[in-house]
Design an enzyme around this catalytic site. Structure first.
Site: not given
Ligand code: NAD
Length: 257
Positions: A144, A156
């Site tokens: 990401s 995350y």
């Protein structure tokens, strides 16, 4: 025109989700036999059935990628059914974090790392011997933009950063087996999970859009198209790369004098 993945087989994790299902459909359209892995069985079966109805080759398997036995079975079954493996897409995620480190819940942190970092570790470990047996292959891992600038939830973001280091190492360690390993870092992509999240923060979403030079967020198929390039032989000299698919987010905004 020849299909770009003709004769190849792929395992795609998180294949019931937004980007995973787009990649599964696109790879199948390009002649790839796809093994779809997820824990959302109803949605996963539906995507597989859709692909088969359109004339493609697809199977769905329930596989929690944080569980070693389930990952082992997924790869054994895929190789047994389709005769080998050429492509792995590490795409599944668990994300329920709360933001900054002081507010993070320890159990959520552990589960996020288990699925988002240990999951790709297990899948890659089981894929490597199968890719070697084929004389090479392509591993594509979804990280990401969060891994490249300070944004997002603690666990995350940490997992996504770890993936870049781990999957670059795979490129260095297994290049001699003709195995390529590349990472895609998407910006904000309009999947259900993502839109459900941003619906809670409409003002924040408007600010987010303004950060994108293209003034919009991406579509799952725009990430899938990049993954298709990395999966195909067109990218035969691309390995160890970190590819940003972010509508210019990391480039920054126009400077207003
Ligand atoms: N959508 C975005 O804005 C965005 C931005 C940057 C990066 N990404 C990355 O792209 C990838 C796909 O994101 P998405 O938005 O399509 O997600 P999604 O939530 O739509 O899909 C994720 C899928 O993973 C599955 N899953 C959850 N836990 C699992 C487990 N333990 N084992 C197997 N499957 C499991 C879910 O059931 C779901 O189908 C992720 O790696 C994500 O981090 C997405």
């Amino acid at each position: 025109m020849p299909q770009r993945l003709q004769g190849k087989t792929a395992v795609i994790t998180g294949a019931a989700g937004g980007i995973g299902s787009a990649m599964s459909r696109l790879f199948a359209q390009e002649g790839c036999a796809v093994a779809l892995a997820d824990i959302n069985d109803e949605a996963g079966e539906k995507v597989a059935e859709e692909i088969r109805s359109a004339g493609g080759a697809a199977l769905y398997r329930h596989a929690d990628i944080s569980r070693p036995a389930q990952v082992r079975d997924l790869f054994q079954e895929t190789a047994g059914r389709f005769g080998g493996l050429d492509i792995l897409v590490n795409n599944a995620i668990f994300s329920a974090g709360d933001g900054a480190i002081a507010e993070e819940d320890d159990e959520v942190f552990d589960r996020t790392i288990e699925v988002c970092l240990k999951g790709p570790y297990l899948c890659t470990k089981h894929a490597l011997p199968l890719l070697k047996a084929r004389g090479g292959g392509s591993i594509i891992t979804l990280s990401s933009v969060n891994a490249l600038f300070a944004f997002g939830e603690t666990a995350y973001t940490a997992a996504k950063g770890g993936l870049i280091s781990m999957m670059r190492l795979v490129a260095a360690d297994y290049g001699e087996w003709n195995i390529r390993s590349n990472v895609i870092c998407p910006g904000t992509i309009a999947t259900k999970t993502c839109m459900d999240y941003w619906e809670r923060f409409p003002a924040g979403f408007a600010k987010l859009l303004d950060m994108y030079p293209l003034k919009r967020i991406g579509k799952p198929m725009e990430v899938a198209q990049y993954a298709l390039f990395l999966a195909s032989d067109e990218s035969s000299f691309v390995t160890g790369s970190v590819c940003v698919v972010d509508g210019g987010l990391l480039a920054g905004r126009k400077f207003e004098f």
